[in-house]
Design an enzyme around this catalytic site. Sequence first.
Site, PDB file in Angstrom:
ATOM      1  N   GLY A 140      -0.426  -0.031   5.873  1.00  0.00           N
ATOM      2  CA  GLY A 140      -0.273  -0.913   7.035  1.00  0.00           C
ATOM      3  C   GLY A 140      -1.506  -1.701   7.436  1.00  0.00           C
TER       4      GLY A 140
ATOM      5  N   THR B 176       0.848  -1.189   0.000  1.00  0.00           N
ATOM      6  CA  THR B 176       0.000   0.000   0.000  1.00  0.00           C
ATOM      7  C   THR B 176       0.887   1.244   0.000  1.00  0.00           C
ATOM      8  OG1 THR B 176      -1.667  -1.235   1.166  1.00  0.00           O
ATOM      9  CG2 THR B 176      -1.842   1.138   1.294  1.00  0.00           C
TER      10      THR B 176
ATOM     11  N   SER C 194     -12.734  -0.663   4.994  1.00  0.00           N
ATOM     12  CA  SER C 194     -11.305  -0.391   4.816  1.00  0.00           C
ATOM     13  C   SER C 194     -10.736   0.249   6.068  1.00  0.00           C
ATOM     14  CB  SER C 194     -11.102   0.558   3.633  1.00  0.00           C
ATOM     15  OG  SER C 194      -9.750   0.930   3.535  1.00  0.00           O
TER      16      SER C 194
ATOM     17  N   ASP D 197     -11.053  -7.662   2.267  1.00  0.00           N
ATOM     18  CA  ASP D 197     -11.428  -6.635   3.247  1.00  0.00           C
ATOM     19  C   ASP D 197     -12.859  -6.820   3.749  1.00  0.00           C
ATOM     20  OD1 ASP D 197      -9.069  -5.332   3.572  1.00  0.00           O
ATOM     21  OD2 ASP D 197      -9.471  -3.757   2.119  1.00  0.00           O
TER      22      ASP D 197
ATOM     23  N   THR E 173      -4.071   0.978  -2.798  1.00  0.00           N
ATOM     24  CA  THR E 173      -3.599  -0.354  -2.429  1.00  0.00           C
ATOM     25  C   THR E 173      -4.069  -1.444  -3.375  1.00  0.00           C
ATOM     26  OG1 THR E 173      -3.485  -1.885  -0.556  1.00  0.00           O
ATOM     27  CG2 THR E 173      -5.622  -0.869  -0.961  1.00  0.00           C
TER      28      THR E 173
END
Length: 249
Positions: free
Chosen positions: A154, A62, A133, A104, A80
């Site tokens: 991260g 990302t 997200s 996700d 990302t």
Amino acid sequence: MRRFFADRSEYLGDPDFVKVPLTQLLNTSYIAELRRSIDPVRATPSAAVHPGRLTVHESAETTHYSIVDAEGNTVAVTYTLNGGYGSGVTATGLGFLLNNEMDDFAPKPGRPNLYGLIQGEANAVAPGKTPLSSMTPSLVLQDDKLYMVVGTPGGPTIINSVLQVILNVLDYHMNMQEAVDQPRIHHQWLPDTLFVEKTVSPDTIEALKSRGYAVKVNNQIGEMAAILVDGGWLQGAADSRTESTAKGY
Ligand code: DON
């Protein structure tokens, strides 16, 4: 000598043309490993010595950038593919990778996703639905005027990294670079683990353990790019956790 020349044969060349993996070649544990392979009583035939298999650093996929231009226009962008190489599928003829953002969602509610997040029905997969997200590109305003631009890659650690950097400025009155440089910690409920960066002092880690935290030391949490509006000045802070970043001091 023999072992070094094997590496030289593979990895060294004009750095204008070749990326020489100096960091890996000079890594002390890599060198120690080579040293251990030397038999003190018997020469190793060169046929048995090969260039080292170096672990190439691959970043966490990302990217975040923070920008303020001369007119005060501002962007905080985090983008990302999600996991390493996304889905691992390249769009034929177009040359880009497809993401694996479906992870996700709660892939199976109640079961951990790629980042160990346990999520429920609210984030279950459904047609037309956007996955939850953790990406947190942030603009902090004071009296409706820009005060700070913050963000980082991260996964779930993004939320806590952005929180800590903002608090370091607002509550601890650090300048932008100090705020970015401070050791970071991360807890995401499950796993029941407090992740701390290796720069957190051993005393602090012991104190946390004695208070009942299950502590795990991580190399790095986040890779911040942040800007603080300081009167007529802009304080830019790059993250010294990452190689080749210019400091904002
Ligand atoms: O949107 C999210 O929360 C994830 N797709 C972000 C993934 C990520 O930050 C990966 N790398 N560092």
